[in-house]
Structure formats: structure tokens, C-alpha cells
Design an enzyme around this catalytic site. Structure first.
Site, short mmCIF file in Angstrom:
data_model
loop_
_atom_site.label_atom_id
_atom_site.label_comp_id
_atom_site.label_asym_id
_atom_site.label_seq_id
_atom_site.Cartn_x
_atom_site.Cartn_y
_atom_site.Cartn_z
N ASN A 182 1.76 3.16 -2.65
CA ASN A 182 0.84 4.17 -3.29
C ASN A 182 -0.37 4.59 -2.63
O ASN A 182 -0.77 6.04 -2.64
CB ASN A 182 0.49 3.68 -4.67
CG ASN A 182 1.31 3.68 -5.73
OD1 ASN A 182 1.82 4.69 -6.29
ND2 ASN A 182 2.05 2.52 -6.03
N GLN A 241 8.63 7.25 -8.22
CA GLN A 241 7.80 8.07 -9.39
C GLN A 241 6.37 7.96 -8.97
O GLN A 241 5.41 8.96 -9.43
CB GLN A 241 8.41 8.21 -10.46
CG GLN A 241 9.79 8.67 -10.55
CD GLN A 241 9.79 10.18 -9.87
OE1 GLN A 241 9.17 10.92 -10.31
NE2 GLN A 241 10.93 10.33 -9.05
N GLY A 256 0.78 -1.30 0.17
CA GLY A 256 -0.06 0.08 -0.05
C GLY A 256 0.75 1.34 -0.03
O GLY A 256 0.29 2.29 0.32
N ASN A 314 -6.43 3.11 -12.57
CA ASN A 314 -5.36 2.47 -11.98
C ASN A 314 -3.92 2.90 -12.09
O ASN A 314 -3.79 3.82 -13.01
CB ASN A 314 -5.54 1.02 -12.91
CG ASN A 314 -4.41 -0.13 -12.59
OD1 ASN A 314 -4.18 -0.43 -11.20
ND2 ASN A 314 -3.83 -0.81 -13.45
N HIS A 357 -0.36 1.40 -13.32
CA HIS A 357 0.16 0.35 -13.70
C HIS A 357 2.08 0.57 -13.88
O HIS A 357 2.32 1.64 -14.41
CB HIS A 357 -0.11 0.00 -14.97
CG HIS A 357 0.67 -1.13 -15.56
ND1 HIS A 357 0.16 -2.54 -15.11
CD2 HIS A 357 1.41 -1.43 -16.69
CE1 HIS A 357 1.05 -3.42 -15.86
NE2 HIS A 357 1.74 -2.65 -16.79
N ARG A 395 -5.96 -8.16 -8.78
CA ARG A 395 -7.24 -8.82 -9.27
C ARG A 395 -7.73 -8.37 -10.64
O ARG A 395 -7.73 -7.13 -10.78
CB ARG A 395 -8.50 -8.95 -8.07
CG ARG A 395 -8.05 -9.34 -6.72
CD ARG A 395 -7.57 -10.75 -6.96
NE ARG A 395 -8.77 -11.58 -7.29
CZ ARG A 395 -8.58 -12.91 -7.62
NH1 ARG A 395 -7.34 -13.44 -7.23
NH2 ARG A 395 -9.51 -13.72 -8.09
C1 GRF Z 1 3.13 -0.70 -7.72
O1 GRF Z 1 4.32 -0.82 -8.48
C2 GRF Z 1 1.91 -0.45 -8.68
O2 GRF Z 1 2.18 0.09 -9.83
C3 GRF Z 1 1.67 -2.00 -9.12
O3 GRF Z 1 1.83 -2.93 -7.82
C4 GRF Z 1 2.80 -1.98 -7.12
C5 GRF Z 1 1.73 -1.89 -5.76
O4 GRF Z 1 2.78 -1.30 -4.66
N1 GRF Z 1 0.24 -2.12 -9.59
P1 GRF Z 1 2.23 -0.51 -3.43
O5 GRF Z 1 1.17 -1.73 -2.84
O6 GRF Z 1 1.20 0.60 -3.80
O7 GRF Z 1 3.33 -0.46 -2.24
#
Ligand code: GRF
Length: 193
Positions: free
Chosen positions: A14, A177, A12, A111, A113, A95
Site C-alpha cells: 500500500n 483494490q 508495504g 488507516n 483496513h 500496532r
Molecule cells: C493490507 O491488507 C492492509 O489493509 C492491512 O495489512 C495489509 C498490509 O499490506 N492492514 P501491505 O504491507 O500494504 O502490503
């Protein structure tokens, strides 16, 4: 107040970057928006603990408790809809979502990515970028459509691929980033809503 719901599966980071930006940049005052809940599909995921510590409501809908994608997505939607969200943000939510779920949140579902889409949809993006000899890598925030890791691009962040990079080194450079990109794109959207 516009509600934001964040969906996670893992650490988590992000999600935390979004929470911190919402507080630091006063999304409540500037945009009338707040993160109403963080929902995870993995019981015990670190990100859920971090969200709770940050004072955000959390919930778990474990995909393992459901026989198929449709019934899991229906239960997830029930949990999401309790918050009447203006935005639903996938942040490391691992998922594949059913077309019905995607349609339900059309225009509200984003999302992040870890590649420069349309290059490298799917998994192992960093290793694939290194093996392809890419000079640059990065991350993309996009609207979610029924096709995995497609959908209109709302923002991208670019980082260099350095010679000798391992997938983990590149992933760390991209992730730092992502933490700037996702809040920036969401704030930009909120400012127009
Ligand atoms: C990130 O690299 C995101 O882009 C990808 O999974 C990772 C998740 O990291 N889909 P976090 O759980 O936000 O630390």
C-alpha cells in the site's frame, strides 16, 4: 509543502501504491504534497527496503525496544514530528496505538483496513468474511479514532467473494483494490486541504 508520513510493518505494498500515485499524479505540483518519510516498527521489513529504493527517507522505531505502549508511541511521535506532517497514513501498520498518540494526530491520521467496516474489525478479516457467507468483501479507508478499526469512513472498495475462495485468494483480490482506493482517498483529501 505538505508532508505525508507513512507507517508500515511489513511488505508495504500500500505504501508503494501511495508513492507511485504521488509521482504519477504529480501530487507535488497539484497539491503541494510529498511523501516525506516511511517509518516502520519492524527492523528489516521489506517495505522499508522498498521505500529506500524509491528514494524516500526511512526510519525504524522498534516496538521491542520499549517497555510499554506509551513509551513506544512517544518515540514514534518524536520520529514522525521531525517531518511536521499534514497527514500520517497507517499502511499495514500492525500496532495498536494509545489514545494519546491518536489525539496528537487527530484529523491527520488515516488507516486502511481489509474489510468493509463496520464489519470485521481486527484480524483474519478475509477468513471471517468467507465463514460468514458474505457475497462481498473489500477494504475501508477511515480516520483513526481511539477505538480500533473504527472512525469516520472516507472511502471503501468492494470486491466479490467467489465460491470456493480461500482467505489468501480473497486477500489478494482485496489488496489489489486497496492499492487503488488508498491513493484515491488521500488525493481527494489533499485536494481539499
Ligand atoms: C493490507 O491488507 C492492509 O489493509 C492491512 O495489512 C495489509 C498490509 O499490506 N492492514 P501491505 O504491507 O500494504 O502490503
Amino acid at each position: 509543502m505538505k508532508h505525508i508520513v507513512i507507517l508500515i510493518s511489513g511488505g508495504g505494498s500500500n505504501m508503494l501504491a501511495l508513492l507511485r500515485a504521488a509521482q504519477r499524479d504529480e501530487w507535488a505540483t497539484r497539491f503541494g504534497a510529498r511523501v516525506a518519510a516511511v517509518i516502520g516498527n519492524v527492523p528489516g521489513a521489506l517495505g522499508l527496503k522498498r521505500a529506500a529504493e524509491a528514494g524516500v527517507a526511512t526510519a525504524v522505531v522498534s516496538h521491542k525496544a520499549f517497555a510499554d505502549r506509551e513509551s513506544f508511541d512517544a518515540a514514534l511521535a518524536t520520529e514522525i514530528d521531525r517531518h511536521q506532517p499534514a497527514l500520517v497514513l497507517l499502511a499495514g501498520f500492525m500496532r495498536i496505538l494509545t489514545p494519546g498518540f491518536v489525539a496528537r494526530y487527530e484529523g491527520r491520521l488515516l488507516n486502511i483496513h481489509p474489510s468493509l467496516l463496520p464489519a470485521f474489525p481486527g484480524l483474519n478479516t478475509h477468513q471471517r468474511a468467507i465463514e460468514a457467507g458474505c457475497a462481498a468483501a473489500g477494504a475501508t479507508v477511515h480516520r483513526v479514532t481511539a477505538e480500533l478499526d473504527h472512525g469516520p469512513i472516507l472511502g471503501q472498495a468492494v470486491v466479490p467473494v467467489l465460491s470456493g475462495d480461500t482467505a489468501d485468494q480473497l486477500a489478494a483480490r482485496v489488496l489489489s483494490q486497496e492499492h487503488v482506493l488508498y491513493p484515491r482517498v488521500v488525493a481527494d483529501l489533499l485536494s481539499k486541504m
